[in-house]
Design a protein around this motif. Sequence first.
Motif, PDB file in Angstrom:
ATOM      1  N   GLY A  78      -2.003   2.169  13.791  1.00  0.00           N
ATOM      2  CA  GLY A  78      -3.329   1.856  13.292  1.00  0.00           C
ATOM      3  C   GLY A  78      -3.780   2.719  12.126  1.00  0.00           C
ATOM      4  N   LEU A  79      -2.840   3.457  11.520  1.00  0.00           N
ATOM      5  CA  LEU A  79      -3.196   4.277  10.357  1.00  0.00           C
ATOM      6  C   LEU A  79      -3.410   3.421   9.110  1.00  0.00           C
ATOM      7  N   ILE A  80      -2.748   2.284   9.062  1.00  0.00           N
ATOM      8  CA  ILE A  80      -2.922   1.347   7.954  1.00  0.00           C
ATOM      9  C   ILE A  80      -3.082  -0.046   8.537  1.00  0.00           C
ATOM     10  N   ASP A  81      -3.698  -0.937   7.776  1.00  0.00           N
ATOM     11  CA  ASP A  81      -3.836  -2.316   8.248  1.00  0.00           C
ATOM     12  C   ASP A  81      -2.717  -3.178   7.673  1.00  0.00           C
ATOM     13  N   HIS A 116      -0.067  -2.495   4.585  1.00  0.00           N
ATOM     14  CA  HIS A 116       1.375  -2.507   4.879  1.00  0.00           C
ATOM     15  C   HIS A 116       2.111  -3.479   3.982  1.00  0.00           C
ATOM     16  N   GLU A 117       1.540  -4.635   3.767  1.00  0.00           N
ATOM     17  CA  GLU A 117       2.196  -5.629   2.918  1.00  0.00           C
ATOM     18  C   GLU A 117       2.296  -5.158   1.470  1.00  0.00           C
ATOM     19  N   ASN A 131      -2.369   4.884  -0.901  1.00  0.00           N
ATOM     20  CA  ASN A 131      -1.429   4.238  -1.807  1.00  0.00           C
ATOM     21  C   ASN A 131      -1.444   4.951  -3.159  1.00  0.00           C
ATOM     22  N   SER A 132      -0.311   5.438  -3.610  1.00  0.00           N
ATOM     23  CA  SER A 132      -0.264   6.179  -4.874  1.00  0.00           C
ATOM     24  C   SER A 132      -0.563   5.301  -6.076  1.00  0.00           C
ATOM     25  N   GLU A 133      -0.481   3.979  -5.914  1.00  0.00           N
ATOM     26  CA  GLU A 133      -0.754   3.076  -7.020  1.00  0.00           C
ATOM     27  C   GLU A 133      -2.218   2.644  -7.066  1.00  0.00           C
TER      28      GLU A 133
END
Length: 236
Positions: A223-226, A230-231, A124-126
């Motif tokens: 499955g790369l992100i949970d 994602h949310e 995540n860039s943030e």
Amino acid sequence: MAPKALVNKINNVTIFTSPKCSCRSVSDFAWEVAKLSEIRNREKVNIIVFRNPFNRLISGFLNKYVEHTKYVDDAKRKNPRVDLHSFENFLGELSSNGLKLIDKLHFTSQISAYKRRTFDLVFNSEDLEPLQNYINSMFLTSVEMPFRVNKYGAKNLGESPSAAAADSLPCDPWKLDAGRLLELIKSKQTPAYSDFYNPSLKAIAKAFYHDDFSFLTACLDRGLIDSGFHERLTTI
């Protein structure tokens, strides 16, 4: 093809970024790690640094169409009647004409340049600390991720202002003209990014960045992100 500045390599590790996604911070960080590390990573790893498309869109508008004038001037040279003075009008232009008059570099979807790529990790860039820790652990370095902001400093992201502060802010910030928005930015009173969206504007943004949202859903399915990640990257 993405500009070379957006693709950073540390031996066999490649980090892909996009404009308005902390690309300069990541590039500076990767350069420092590559300069200091003597470790050779044998396996190829593709990393993409992704930003919540809703946040990226309003951040790009405030930076390129409120804090600067060249992008508005460029649009008016193509069509003197174009009206980009508010976020609502800006999204109206995107909805009607796409990137015909809007700066392509900063508003093209994040995945557009990388559709033929496969990725092993998404960050995540943030919140770049996990990327910083991952790379430092891999290459046995201790480089700090630089935090770059424009001349007016960091703006609000997903958090709404306190009740007291909110009372002093104008309603419907998506309707504010660029002059008023610039005043708020300079006085550190920029409304939260989430406050710039009503349901219809959110629908426009989601349709415009359909490919980015689809990519994030595919990452969830693989499955790369949970679900929490994602949310964070798909809601505002």
